[in-house]
Design a protein around this motif. Structure first.
Motif, mmCIF file in Angstrom:
data_model
loop_
_atom_site.group_PDB
_atom_site.id
_atom_site.type_symbol
_atom_site.label_atom_id
_atom_site.label_comp_id
_atom_site.label_asym_id
_atom_site.label_seq_id
_atom_site.Cartn_x
_atom_site.Cartn_y
_atom_site.Cartn_z
ATOM 1 N N SER A 70 50.371 26.134 -24.587
ATOM 2 C CA SER A 70 48.990 25.820 -24.237
ATOM 3 C C SER A 70 48.913 25.157 -22.878
ATOM 4 O O SER A 70 49.892 24.576 -22.394
ATOM 5 C CB SER A 70 48.355 24.928 -25.301
ATOM 6 O OG SER A 70 49.019 23.677 -25.376
ATOM 7 N N ASN A 72 46.467 22.432 -21.671
ATOM 8 C CA ASN A 72 45.384 21.563 -22.136
ATOM 9 C C ASN A 72 44.292 21.401 -21.093
ATOM 10 O O ASN A 72 43.110 21.285 -21.424
ATOM 11 C CB ASN A 72 45.943 20.188 -22.526
ATOM 12 C CG ASN A 72 46.835 20.258 -23.751
ATOM 13 O OD1 ASN A 72 46.748 21.193 -24.550
ATOM 14 N ND2 ASN A 72 47.707 19.283 -23.912
ATOM 15 N N THR A 76 43.300 26.368 -22.980
ATOM 16 C CA THR A 76 43.786 27.730 -23.183
ATOM 17 C C THR A 76 45.083 27.710 -23.982
ATOM 18 O O THR A 76 45.943 26.856 -23.756
ATOM 19 C CB THR A 76 44.006 28.428 -21.838
ATOM 20 O OG1 THR A 76 42.757 28.504 -21.153
ATOM 21 C CG2 THR A 76 44.551 29.830 -22.021
ATOM 22 N N VAL A 77 45.192 28.674 -24.879
ATOM 23 C CA VAL A 77 46.409 28.834 -25.659
ATOM 24 C C VAL A 77 46.949 30.239 -25.426
ATOM 25 O O VAL A 77 46.176 31.184 -25.232
ATOM 26 C CB VAL A 77 46.149 28.574 -27.159
ATOM 27 C CG1 VAL A 77 45.206 29.605 -27.758
ATOM 28 C CG2 VAL A 77 47.460 28.517 -27.937
#
Length: 119
Positions: A70, A72, A76-77
């Motif tokens: 991810s 942070n 978004t992952v």
């Protein structure tokens, strides 16, 4: 809060793909994000998830082949999928636990992105 998933497509057996899911909207903080998948007629199952501290959890069928990560700062992952098999050919859904303010936490789903593993 909206989750936008991308990266699905057609890949040959043994190949790789990377899925992305970006969160947007009224996000105070993301507590965790993950990927689930669902085959026709079956329950949605966990593929992998990651919390804000970077702790990861994987479904048994993808351990050693898939990696979740991810960003942070971008909410978004990513799901890095390697050694893909035909049984990985399903729709993948992004999921996120999001705080929209310091005391309000909700769970959200993105639209699915389809992965097809075929020669």
């Amino acid at each position: 809060v909206q989750l936008q998933a991308s990266g699905g497509g057609l890949v040959q057996p043994g190949g790789s793909l990377r899925l992305s899911c970006a969160g947007s909207g009224s996000i105070f903080r993301v507590a965790g994000m993950g990927w689930y998948r669902q085959a026709p007629g079956k329950q949605r199952e966990l593929v992998a998830d990651i919390n804000a501290g970077g702790y990861t959890n994987y479904g048994d069928s993808v351990k050693g082949r898939f990696t979740i990560s991810s960003d942070n700062a971008k909410n978004t992952v990513y799901l890095h999928m390697n050694s893909l098999k035909s049984e990985d050919s399903v729709v993948y859904y992004c999921n996120a636990d999001v705080l929209t303010n310091p005391i309000s936490r909700d769970n959200y789903w993105g639209q699915g992105t389809e992965v097809t593993v075929s020669s």
